[in-house]
Design a protein around this motif. Structure first.
Motif, PDB file in Angstrom:
ATOM      1  N   ASP A   1      38.049  48.385  52.551  1.00  0.00           N
ATOM      2  CA  ASP A   1      38.875  47.203  52.785  1.00  0.00           C
ATOM      3  C   ASP A   1      38.991  46.316  51.553  1.00  0.00           C
ATOM      4  N   HIS A   2      38.335  46.694  50.452  1.00  0.00           N
ATOM      5  CA  HIS A   2      38.412  45.912  49.222  1.00  0.00           C
ATOM      6  C   HIS A   2      39.518  46.466  48.331  1.00  0.00           C
ATOM      7  N   ALA A   3      40.432  45.603  47.927  1.00  0.00           N
ATOM      8  CA  ALA A   3      41.581  46.038  47.132  1.00  0.00           C
ATOM      9  C   ALA A   3      41.160  46.412  45.716  1.00  0.00           C
ATOM     10  N   VAL A   4      41.890  47.340  45.116  1.00  0.00           N
ATOM     11  CA  VAL A   4      41.703  47.668  43.707  1.00  0.00           C
ATOM     12  C   VAL A   4      42.178  46.483  42.874  1.00  0.00           C
ATOM     13  N   GLY A   5      41.373  46.100  41.898  1.00  0.00           N
ATOM     14  CA  GLY A   5      41.682  44.921  41.084  1.00  0.00           C
ATOM     15  C   GLY A   5      42.676  45.202  39.979  1.00  0.00           C
ATOM     16  N   TYR A   6      43.812  45.799  40.323  1.00  0.00           N
ATOM     17  CA  TYR A   6      44.861  46.054  39.334  1.00  0.00           C
ATOM     18  C   TYR A   6      46.199  46.020  40.051  1.00  0.00           C
TER      19      TYR A   6
ATOM     20  N   TYR B   1      44.932  38.755  51.269  1.00  0.00           N
ATOM     21  CA  TYR B   1      45.521  39.769  52.147  1.00  0.00           C
ATOM     22  C   TYR B   1      44.684  39.920  53.409  1.00  0.00           C
ATOM     23  N   GLY B   2      45.332  40.337  54.481  1.00  0.00           N
ATOM     24  CA  GLY B   2      44.640  40.585  55.732  1.00  0.00           C
ATOM     25  C   GLY B   2      43.933  41.926  55.713  1.00  0.00           C
ATOM     26  N   THR B   3      42.803  41.998  56.430  1.00  0.00           N
ATOM     27  CA  THR B   3      42.003  43.222  56.414  1.00  0.00           C
ATOM     28  C   THR B   3      42.385  44.221  57.500  1.00  0.00           C
ATOM     29  N   VAL B   4      43.314  43.865  58.389  1.00  0.00           N
ATOM     30  CA  VAL B   4      43.870  44.745  59.419  1.00  0.00           C
ATOM     31  C   VAL B   4      42.842  45.107  60.488  1.00  0.00           C
ATOM     32  N   ALA B   5      41.637  45.493  60.100  1.00  0.00           N
ATOM     33  CA  ALA B   5      40.623  45.900  61.079  1.00  0.00           C
ATOM     34  C   ALA B   5      40.202  44.731  61.969  1.00  0.00           C
ATOM     35  N   GLU B   6      40.309  43.511  61.467  1.00  0.00           N
ATOM     36  CA  GLU B   6      39.934  42.317  62.224  1.00  0.00           C
ATOM     37  C   GLU B   6      41.101  41.342  62.172  1.00  0.00           C
ATOM     38  N   LYS B   7      41.527  40.867  63.320  1.00  0.00           N
ATOM     39  CA  LYS B   7      42.763  40.094  63.418  1.00  0.00           C
ATOM     40  C   LYS B   7      42.714  38.761  62.684  1.00  0.00           C
ATOM     41  N   ASP B   8      41.523  38.186  62.513  1.00  0.00           N
ATOM     42  CA  ASP B   8      41.449  36.851  61.925  1.00  0.00           C
ATOM     43  C   ASP B   8      40.713  36.825  60.586  1.00  0.00           C
ATOM     44  N   VAL B   9      40.500  38.001  59.956  1.00  0.00           N
ATOM     45  CA  VAL B   9      39.761  38.056  58.701  1.00  0.00           C
ATOM     46  C   VAL B   9      40.728  38.335  57.553  1.00  0.00           C
ATOM     47  N   THR B  10      40.702  37.474  56.549  1.00  0.00           N
ATOM     48  CA  THR B  10      41.479  37.683  55.328  1.00  0.00           C
ATOM     49  C   THR B  10      40.543  37.660  54.130  1.00  0.00           C
ATOM     50  N   ILE B  11      40.994  38.276  53.057  1.00  0.00           N
ATOM     51  CA  ILE B  11      40.216  38.323  51.821  1.00  0.00           C
ATOM     52  C   ILE B  11      40.971  37.560  50.744  1.00  0.00           C
ATOM     53  N   ASP B  12      40.259  36.664  50.082  1.00  0.00           N
ATOM     54  CA  ASP B  12      40.815  35.883  48.981  1.00  0.00           C
ATOM     55  C   ASP B  12      40.108  36.335  47.706  1.00  0.00           C
ATOM     56  N   MET B  13      40.845  37.013  46.827  1.00  0.00           N
ATOM     57  CA  MET B  13      40.260  37.640  45.648  1.00  0.00           C
ATOM     58  C   MET B  13      40.792  37.030  44.367  1.00  0.00           C
ATOM     59  N   ILE B  14      39.907  36.894  43.373  1.00  0.00           N
ATOM     60  CA  ILE B  14      40.310  36.495  42.036  1.00  0.00           C
ATOM     61  C   ILE B  14      39.570  37.370  41.032  1.00  0.00           C
TER      62      ILE B  14
ATOM     63  N   GLU C   1      35.563  36.639  52.102  1.00  0.00           N
ATOM     64  CA  GLU C   1      36.150  37.082  53.354  1.00  0.00           C
ATOM     65  C   GLU C   1      36.155  35.909  54.327  1.00  0.00           C
ATOM     66  N   PHE C   2      37.352  35.420  54.632  1.00  0.00           N
ATOM     67  CA  PHE C   2      37.515  34.271  55.516  1.00  0.00           C
ATOM     68  C   PHE C   2      37.654  34.734  56.954  1.00  0.00           C
ATOM     69  N   GLU C   3      36.939  34.083  57.843  1.00  0.00           N
ATOM     70  CA  GLU C   3      37.069  34.301  59.276  1.00  0.00           C
ATOM     71  C   GLU C   3      37.843  33.124  59.836  1.00  0.00           C
ATOM     72  N   GLY C   4      39.167  33.323  59.974  1.00  0.00           N
ATOM     73  CA  GLY C   4      40.036  32.197  60.254  1.00  0.00           C
ATOM     74  C   GLY C   4      40.060  31.290  59.035  1.00  0.00           C
ATOM     75  N   PRO C   5      39.852  29.974  59.219  1.00  0.00           N
ATOM     76  CA  PRO C   5      39.826  29.072  58.062  1.00  0.00           C
ATOM     77  C   PRO C   5      38.458  28.972  57.392  1.00  0.00           C
ATOM     78  N   ASP C   6      37.441  29.597  57.998  1.00  0.00           N
ATOM     79  CA  ASP C   6      36.071  29.413  57.516  1.00  0.00           C
ATOM     80  C   ASP C   6      35.664  30.527  56.556  1.00  0.00           C
ATOM     81  N   PRO C   7      35.113  30.167  55.396  1.00  0.00           N
ATOM     82  CA  PRO C   7      34.646  31.204  54.465  1.00  0.00           C
ATOM     83  C   PRO C   7      33.438  31.934  55.035  1.00  0.00           C
ATOM     84  N   GLY C   8      33.444  33.253  54.873  1.00  0.00           N
ATOM     85  CA  GLY C   8      32.329  34.072  55.347  1.00  0.00           C
ATOM     86  C   GLY C   8      31.603  34.715  54.182  1.00  0.00           C
ATOM     87  N   THR C   9      31.452  36.022  54.216  1.00  0.00           N
ATOM     88  CA  THR C   9      30.715  36.740  53.180  1.00  0.00           C
ATOM     89  C   THR C   9      31.464  36.699  51.853  1.00  0.00           C
ATOM     90  N   ARG C  10      30.720  36.461  50.785  1.00  0.00           N
ATOM     91  CA  ARG C  10      31.296  36.394  49.431  1.00  0.00           C
ATOM     92  C   ARG C  10      30.751  37.558  48.605  1.00  0.00           C
TER      93      ARG C  10
END
Length: 684
Positions: free
Chosen positions: A121-126, A274-287, A320-329
């Motif tokens: 579920d982690h995007a390629v950084g390119y 981007y959304g992780t698809v496997a979980e309806k309310d989990v998005t990933i914010d990557m830099i 990894e955000f669970e809704g508006p709340d930050p989760g695992t980093r």
């Protein structure tokens, strides 16, 4: 948008205007031209058809036609290559049934440092929009780029550190796209300038997508029958929930040019949500921020005939955000670099040797961390030699890797642990032509050793992306294997192509296998329980077939008509139990018709994949599918401003439900349905 990003985009726009005013018109791209010299897996450089190793190249219009939001999706229709597909936001290439870190992802010859090898579920950084050329080398004879590259190598080449100034002093390109299954809105600008002493490059890109349009339900029919939703909850259909994305970035680089080479630097930044698809309310914010230094010198005249080096430092973070709340980093910081030294001919031999090193630190902080903080250090040396024996071309290479993997003390994982490994690998190959017939035989054999990675050693936690509680083994041994491939090639004539077989035998294949135990994470919430799976070594066999052919039906100044046909098939078995290994793609047949008349080009691609009923425990079968894509493009007459081409693509023309057996989400997320994309590509 930050001030630096606005400034970068403004600079690009101003430079583009100046470039259009001064740059002479570029030639019309030729969709059918040969890809030229391949650099990956051969430091001497070889034409594609002269490569001993099986290889493919995407460049020019071929690359633009395959362009997609992820490297996996872009390359997944090449013979011998599939994709991991964790929705449209994350997908890595899968080569000959091997995925993850067994497929080495490079940018300009050094590693793309990110977290995509740790989880699907982690995007390629390119960003693929930046690519000028992509080289894919299949099979294990790729040891020059790392012992982990036993499946193959994907090298994405861009111009962020330019090796020369463009003709006329200015040049560049622009691309705009709209449509597709994700309602994509994307654009990229790349600009180059310089003199005979200096060269500069700047670029910027942005891509937005909506939730993916899908044919029918998101969950497969088998999964809906096996696990019905609770009463009152509706099945998602028509759109894939939580699959939208927003990606942007920019980069700049410059080089000092010398008579026999260059030295340059670059800096870049990429951000993606981007959304992780496997979980309806989990998005990933990557830099991801990256800084590179590179240089190359050739024709030096002594025993050392040429030197090429590159080093990249990466600072990678995602939350990894669970809704508006930050989760695992998650974080991955580190350096990856290499130096290739080409020596003058010694007797009958020409070749190169070099050194490679990497030092990375991977971290995960939060409730769903499944590995401790781990530092990995790798120091390597390699040698590659070629010689001619009559009309035959022989090659051989060797590599030694020293790897240290150490975890830090952690209340969840216990005291830190350190492991050291020394791995040695070698390969030999031959390309034997049959006189002037155009036929040749290419054969490769290799012995490979790979040190286990930090996940295989130290994982011990819930991994929602794979749907299991992963458990590593800190006493893991080296992964060892032997492999060969042989192919008959036809390089000239009415029909050209290649047909071959491969086999890969592991005496110790490190895989993730269920142990039959359920890990109870929360006694009060049975839905939160996960089945356990452990990383352990088994004997395993991979074998398969790859073939492709092109019929050159018409080739003259006015028209070109080609017919392409490809086949790939892989079978992988746990030799200890006789059971199949998971996520192995079924037999595929790929066909294409390509037609060009004057400035217009037309293409239709058909992929037929058979059903996959050869499954392992806890894996559902996959139905057969037929995927039809079509495209048309037109190159406008050249003007003083440059060359402009417009295109239209139709994806999944029959609106078939396509589920990829190589994906851990195949029963949760199909590929997109029937959609249309339009776009413009310009060069000046």
């Amino acid at each position: 948008m930050s001030r630096c990003r606005r400034t970068a985009i403004a600079l690009l726009a101003c430079t583009a205007a100046a470039a259009r005013a001064q740059q002479p018109p570029a030639p019309v791209p030729d969709e059918f031209e040969a890809p030229g010299v391949v650099v990956t897996a051969n430091p001497l450089g070889s034409a594609l058809l002269d490569m001993v190793q099986p290889a493919d190249v995407l460049a020019g219009p071929r690359l633009q036609y395959r362009m997609a939001p992820t490297l996996g999706e872009m390359l997944g229709s090449q013979v011998g290559v599939n994709q991991s597909w964790f929705g449209p936001g994350a997908s890595r290439p899968v080569i000959r049934g091997l995925d993850g870190e067994r497929v080495r992802l490079l940018t300009n010859g050094v590693g793309i440092v990110d977290a995509s090898g740790a989880s699907p579920d982690h995007a390629v950084g390119y960003e693929p929009l930046l690519a000028e050329r992509v080289e894919i080398v299949r099979g294990p004879a790729t040891l020059l780029y790392g012992a982990s590259a036993i499946g193959g190598v994907v090298n994405v080449i861009d111009n962020r550190i330019p090796s020369a100034a463009p003709e006329g002093g200015f040049g560049g390109s622009v691309g705009l796209r709209y449509g597709g299954a994700g309602d994509e809105r994307s654009g990229v600008v790349k600009l180059d300038g310089g003199t005979d002493r200096f060269a500069l490059h700047v670029d910027a890109f942005k891509r937005n997508t909506s939730d993916l349009r899908i044919p029918g339900f998101a969950r497969s029919e088998r999964l809906r029958a096996q696990s019905p939703l609770p009463a009152g909850e509706d099945e998602a259909s028509g759109r894939q929930p939580n699959s939208a994305s927003d990606t942007e970035g920019f980069g700049a680089g410059g080089s000092v040019l010398f008579e026999k080479g260059f030295v340059g630097v670059s800096a870049s930044e990429m951000r993606s949500t981007y959304g992780t698809v496997a979980e309806k309310d989990v998005t990933i914010d990557m830099i991801k921020q990256r800084y590179d230094i590179a240089g190359e010198f050739s024709a030096l005249g002594g025993f050392i005939d040429g030197v090429k080096f590159r080093t990249g430092y990466t600072n990678y973070r995602h939350t990894e955000f669970e809704g508006p709340d930050p989760g695992t980093r998650f974080g991955n910081d580190g350096v990856d670099g290499r130096i290739d030294i080409r020596h003058a001919r010694v007797g009958r031999f020409e070749g190169a040797f070099g050194f490679q090193g990497a030092d990375t630190k991977f971290s995960a902080v939060g409730d769903e961390k499944f590995v401790p903080v781990v530092r990995t250090r790798v120091a390597s040396a390699f040698l590659y030699e070629e010689t001619a024996l009559g009309t035959a071309r022989l090659s051989a290479g060797g590599r030694v890797d020293g790897t240290e993997v150490g975890s830090e003390d952690d209340p969840t994982f216990g005291p830190g642990r350190a492991r050291s490994f020394t791995a040695a690998s070698g390969s030999a190959g031959a390309l034997v032509p049959f006189g002037e017939s155009g036929f040749a035989v290419a054969a490769n054999v290799s012995y490979n050793e790979r040190a286990p990675n930090y996940v295989e050693l130290f994982a011990n936690g819930p991994h929602v992306a794979t749907g299991v509680f992963e458990i590593g083994n800190p006493d893991q041994k080296l992964e060892r294997s032997t492999a060969f491939d042989v192919a008959l090639r036809k390089r000239t004539g009415f029909v050209t192509g290649s047909a071959g077989v491969f086999a890969h035998r592991f005496s110790n294949f490190i895989g993730l296998f269920p142990n039959g135990i359920t890990n109870i994470r929360d006694p009060l919430d049975p839905d939160d329980d996960l089945p356990e799976a452990v990383f352990r070594g088994v004997k395993a066999n991979f074998r398969g077939v790859e073939a492709n052919a092109r019929v050159h039906a018409i080739e003259d100044a006015e028209r070109t008509l080609h017919f392409d046909l490809g086949v790939d098939w892989t079978r992988a078995t746990d030799a200890t139990t006789g059971l199949p290994l998971p996520r192995i793609a079924p037999l595929r047949v790929l066909g294409a018709v390509l037609y060009r008349v004057d400035r217009a080009s037309f293409r239709v691609d058909v992929t037929r994949a058979e059903s996959q009923g050869r499954v392992t425990a806890n894996e559902l079968p996959t139905d057969r599918y037929t995927l039809v894509n079509a495209a048309a493009s037109y190159a406008l007459p050249r003007t003083a401003l440059g060359q402009l081409s417009v295109f239209l693509k139709v994806f999944n023309l029959t609106d078939d439900e396509v589920r990829l057996h190589t994906s851990t989400l195949k029963d949760l997320s199909p590929l997109g349905g029937r959609t249309v994309m339009v776009g413009i590509d310009g060069a000046f």
